[in-house]
Write a protein that holds these residues in place. Structure first.
Motif, PDB file in Angstrom:
ATOM      1  N   ASP A 107       5.387   0.666 -11.632  1.00 19.56           N
ATOM      2  CA  ASP A 107       4.331   1.100 -12.550  1.00 19.56           C
ATOM      3  C   ASP A 107       3.310  -0.011 -12.787  1.00 19.56           C
ATOM      4  O   ASP A 107       2.356   0.170 -13.530  1.00 19.56           O
ATOM      5  N   ARG A 108       3.504  -1.146 -12.124  1.00 20.75           N
ATOM      6  CA  ARG A 108       2.601  -2.289 -12.272  1.00 20.75           C
ATOM      7  C   ARG A 108       2.066  -2.760 -10.919  1.00 20.75           C
ATOM      8  O   ARG A 108       1.803  -3.943 -10.716  1.00 20.75           O
ATOM      9  N   CYS A 109       1.907  -1.839  -9.996  1.00 16.78           N
ATOM     10  CA  CYS A 109       1.397  -2.183  -8.663  1.00 16.78           C
ATOM     11  C   CYS A 109      -0.044  -2.685  -8.750  1.00 16.78           C
ATOM     12  O   CYS A 109      -0.836  -2.183  -9.553  1.00 16.78           O
ATOM     13  N   THR A 110      -0.351  -3.642  -7.902  1.00 14.23           N
ATOM     14  CA  THR A 110      -1.746  -4.043  -7.747  1.00 14.23           C
ATOM     15  C   THR A 110      -2.457  -2.899  -7.025  1.00 14.23           C
ATOM     16  O   THR A 110      -1.792  -2.061  -6.391  1.00 14.23           O
ATOM     17  N   PRO A 111      -3.771  -2.848  -7.055  1.00 15.30           N
ATOM     18  CA  PRO A 111      -4.473  -1.803  -6.299  1.00 15.30           C
ATOM     19  C   PRO A 111      -4.106  -1.811  -4.814  1.00 15.30           C
ATOM     20  O   PRO A 111      -3.963  -0.747  -4.206  1.00 15.30           O
TER      21      PRO A 111
ATOM     22  N   PHE B 136       1.553   1.931  -0.875  1.00 12.85           N
ATOM     23  CA  PHE B 136       2.525   2.977  -1.188  1.00 12.85           C
ATOM     24  C   PHE B 136       1.978   4.350  -0.836  1.00 12.85           C
ATOM     25  O   PHE B 136       2.696   5.182  -0.269  1.00 12.85           O
ATOM     26  N   GLN B 137       0.728   4.595  -1.141  1.00 13.88           N
ATOM     27  CA  GLN B 137       0.141   5.907  -0.841  1.00 13.88           C
ATOM     28  C   GLN B 137       0.090   6.156   0.661  1.00 13.88           C
ATOM     29  O   GLN B 137       0.433   7.241   1.127  1.00 13.88           O
TER      30      GLN B 137
ATOM     31  N   THR C  92      12.372  -5.857  -5.420  1.00 14.28           N
ATOM     32  CA  THR C  92      10.988  -6.099  -5.813  1.00 14.28           C
ATOM     33  C   THR C  92      10.090  -5.098  -5.093  1.00 14.28           C
ATOM     34  O   THR C  92      10.526  -4.430  -4.142  1.00 14.28           O
ATOM     35  N   ARG C  93       8.839  -5.043  -5.500  1.00 11.80           N
ATOM     36  CA  ARG C  93       7.886  -4.180  -4.796  1.00 11.80           C
ATOM     37  C   ARG C  93       7.774  -4.601  -3.330  1.00 11.80           C
ATOM     38  O   ARG C  93       7.710  -3.755  -2.438  1.00 11.80           O
ATOM     39  N   ALA C  94       7.775  -5.902  -3.078  1.00 13.85           N
ATOM     40  CA  ALA C  94       7.693  -6.387  -1.691  1.00 13.85           C
ATOM     41  C   ALA C  94       8.918  -5.951  -0.881  1.00 13.85           C
ATOM     42  O   ALA C  94       8.782  -5.547   0.287  1.00 13.85           O
ATOM     43  N   ASP C  95      10.112  -6.016  -1.487  1.00  6.93           N
ATOM     44  CA  ASP C  95      11.330  -5.554  -0.809  1.00  6.93           C
ATOM     45  C   ASP C  95      11.212  -4.085  -0.428  1.00  6.93           C
ATOM     46  O   ASP C  95      11.578  -3.670   0.674  1.00  6.93           O
TER      47      ASP C  95
END
Length: 157
Positions: A81-85, A91-92, A114-117
């Motif tokens: 919920d805190r992704c950078t643009p 992700f999209q 993590t998001r990177a993982d």
């Protein structure tokens, strides 16, 4: 615990699939193993519906706030919920490519990642063949269910 109480407490362990909890009523023994066995013995169509019941990671349902509470907590815990643009755009793109290739959303137990993982796993799994990815998605669903069960009290007789 009545059947209705059990289903209210455990019906959401497997995303939007209360049939899994219904299949293990009345509970006895290892609930996680019984629920896993119910899924593993289900038809291909039931398994596919279970996979498709999961929301995309950082996807439209997340943005609209239309996910199950457990999914919201899990995605938030991984920082989705805190992704950078730039991460959001990745992700999209990956959600679209994955859905186009496999016909269901990418599923990973995000707890501890993590998001990177998650993005790295997303990219790597796009190269899987459809059967491997179907099996991997189910295995990840079992992991998610295990985490959810660990947060719930043991059912009382």
């Amino acid at each position: 615990m009545t059947r209705a109480e059990f289903l209210a407490a455990y019906g959401a362990v497997y995303e939007a699939s209360p049939w899994v909890a219904e299949a293990v009523w009345p509970p006895s023994g290892d609930l996680a193993a019984a629920m896993r066995a119910a899924v593993d013995s289900a038809s291909y169509e039931q398994k596919l519906a279970l996979i498709r019941a999961h929301p995309e990671l950082a996807g439209r349902t997340a943005i609209a706030g239309e996910m199950a509470e457990a999914s919201k907590r899990e995605q938030s815990g991984a920082g989705l919920d805190r992704c950078t643009p730039e991460e959001f755009a990745q992700f999209q793109r990956l959600n679209g490519a994955y859905n186009a290739r496999f016909g269901f959303p990418f599923i990973i137990a995000v707890k501890g990642l993590t998001r990177a993982d998650i993005l790295a796993a997303f990219r790597a799994r796009l190269d899987n063949d459809p059967q491997t990815e179907f099996d991997t998605a189910l295995e990840q669903i079992h992991r998610i269910a295990g985490f959810r069960l660990a947060d719930l009290p043991e059912p009382k007789a």
